[in-house]
Motif scaffolding. Structure first.
Motif, PDB file in Angstrom:
ATOM      1  N   ALA A   1      61.280  57.246  31.693  1.00  0.00           N
ATOM      2  CA  ALA A   1      60.656  58.225  32.587  1.00  0.00           C
ATOM      3  C   ALA A   1      59.711  59.144  31.814  1.00  0.00           C
ATOM      4  N   PHE A   2      60.102  59.551  30.601  1.00  0.00           N
ATOM      5  CA  PHE A   2      59.193  60.354  29.784  1.00  0.00           C
ATOM      6  C   PHE A   2      58.004  59.508  29.341  1.00  0.00           C
ATOM      7  N   GLY A   3      58.256  58.236  29.029  1.00  0.00           N
ATOM      8  CA  GLY A   3      57.159  57.344  28.693  1.00  0.00           C
ATOM      9  C   GLY A   3      56.150  57.236  29.810  1.00  0.00           C
ATOM     10  N   LEU A   4      56.619  57.173  31.050  1.00  0.00           N
ATOM     11  CA  LEU A   4      55.725  57.170  32.215  1.00  0.00           C
ATOM     12  C   LEU A   4      54.908  58.447  32.282  1.00  0.00           C
TER      13      LEU A   4
ATOM     14  N   PRO B   1      50.073  59.527  22.327  1.00  0.00           N
ATOM     15  CA  PRO B   1      51.477  59.678  22.716  1.00  0.00           C
ATOM     16  C   PRO B   1      52.302  60.478  21.712  1.00  0.00           C
ATOM     17  N   HIS B   2      52.004  60.332  20.428  1.00  0.00           N
ATOM     18  CA  HIS B   2      52.749  61.088  19.418  1.00  0.00           C
ATOM     19  C   HIS B   2      52.516  62.589  19.580  1.00  0.00           C
ATOM     20  N   ALA B   3      51.259  62.981  19.766  1.00  0.00           N
ATOM     21  CA  ALA B   3      50.948  64.403  19.935  1.00  0.00           C
ATOM     22  C   ALA B   3      51.640  64.963  21.173  1.00  0.00           C
TER      23      ALA B   3
ATOM     24  N   LEU C   1      47.823  60.623  29.706  1.00  0.00           N
ATOM     25  CA  LEU C   1      46.759  59.912  29.009  1.00  0.00           C
ATOM     26  C   LEU C   1      45.726  59.350  29.978  1.00  0.00           C
ATOM     27  N   THR C   2      46.185  58.882  31.117  1.00  0.00           N
ATOM     28  CA  THR C   2      45.274  58.354  32.133  1.00  0.00           C
ATOM     29  C   THR C   2      44.349  59.446  32.638  1.00  0.00           C
TER      30      THR C   2
ATOM     31  N   ASP D   1      58.343  50.584  22.923  1.00  0.00           N
ATOM     32  CA  ASP D   1      57.390  51.254  22.056  1.00  0.00           C
ATOM     33  C   ASP D   1      56.406  52.055  22.895  1.00  0.00           C
ATOM     34  N   LYS D   2      55.693  52.968  22.224  1.00  0.00           N
ATOM     35  CA  LYS D   2      54.694  53.764  22.909  1.00  0.00           C
ATOM     36  C   LYS D   2      53.311  53.134  22.741  1.00  0.00           C
TER      37      LYS D   2
END
Length: 293
Positions: free
Chosen positions: A272-275, A172-174, A281-282, A90-91
């Protein structure tokens, strides 16, 4: 494919468990949760088995789906990947960049498939619109608004959402829509706060495009909703609304994981895209005013 579920909260109950039970190519083998009694209730409702030992469930499965807070998800994802299990995640993937990197490293070392549930990327209408706009190109700016009303909803008691706010929950959705159309985020040019947990971002993308994003979980219920507007050589286009449920989008994500496991080809929404989303975001969090709550 035998898939086990980690997590027993609202998202597991509303989305993951129904999708796993209903998918024709999945054997929903069991549920583990941090509260064993909740795992028992969820397992009984969806016709599967409760597990008190997370490693026992990992051992009995070929893939693991995780519906847990990001700080809890990341180490369990590493554990499952190292055991050779494919991952439905999940995100956001994690809160700390180091934890997200550990997930990606474990996935690569084990050679397992992964997919992160950015809901819009697996909703047919939106997915097709994103692919078409990326193909057309020529967009010079965009605005995304992801506005939620946490109070009164199924996630009102979510501690991590209360703590981390809209930036980490709906941000994350945006990004999952803006990045595939405009290119990777080269810089977070500005970040500031608004009412409640509202955050406003200004992003610069590879290729020269810019975008803005407004994110909130503390809007009035009547103001909630999401939209993305693109402007460029082709005029103006707006992201279509999706009539599909999260369960339908998860069903598509399960298809994606099965295909990646069979072919060895990664999906665009892999770990990898999640990273990369966690990294963006960080940086955005760093740019928020020092007194931002």
């Amino acid at each position: 494919m035998r898939i086990g579920l980690l997590g027993t909260g609202p998202w597991a109950e509303l989305a993951y468990a129904p999708a796993l039970r209903g998918h024709s190519e999945v054997d929903f083998v069991g549920v583990w949760g941090r509260r064993p009694e909740a795992a028992g209730v969820l397992a009984e409702r969806f016709g599967t088995h409760p597990y008190e030992d997370v490693d026992a469930l990992i051992g009995d499965a070929e893939a693991i789906a995780i519906a847990l807070p990001p700080a809890v998800q990341a180490p369990l994802a590493v554990r499952a990947a190292r055991a050779g299990r494919h991952l439905l995640l999940d995100k956001p993937l994690a809160i700390e960049v180091s934890d997200a990197r550990a997930v990606v490293a474990a996935v690569r070392e084990a050679g397992v498939a992964s997919a992160v549930f950015f809901t819009s990327r697996f909703a047919d209408e939106v997915r097709q619109w994103i692919a078409e706009q990326a193909r057309r190109g020529g967009w010079f700016t965009a605005h995304a608004a992801w506005i939620g009303a946490l109070d009164g909803g199924p996630f009102a008691d979510s501690p991590w959402r209360r703590e981390k706010g809209a930036l980490w929950d709906v941000g994350p959705h945006a990004l999952s829509v803006l990045v595939p159309v405009l290119g990777d985020v080269r810089a977070v040019a500005a970040a500031t706060t608004g009412p409640g947990d509202t955050v406003h971002l200004v992003l610069r993308h590879d290729g020269g495009a810019s975008s803005t994003a407004t994110l909130s979980l503390t809007a009035p219920p009547t103001a909630a909703g999401s939209t993305v507007e693109l402007r460029g050589d082709h005029g103006v286009t707006v992201m279509p609304s999706s009539e599909r449920t999260p369960v339908a989008a998860l069903d598509r994500m399960i298809d994606t994981l099965l295909d990646s496991a069979r072919t060895g080809c990664s999906h665009d929404c892999d770990a990898a895209f999640g990273l990369r989303v966690v990294e963006i975001l960080t940086e955005a969090a760093r740019r928020l005013p020092a007194d931002a709550s």
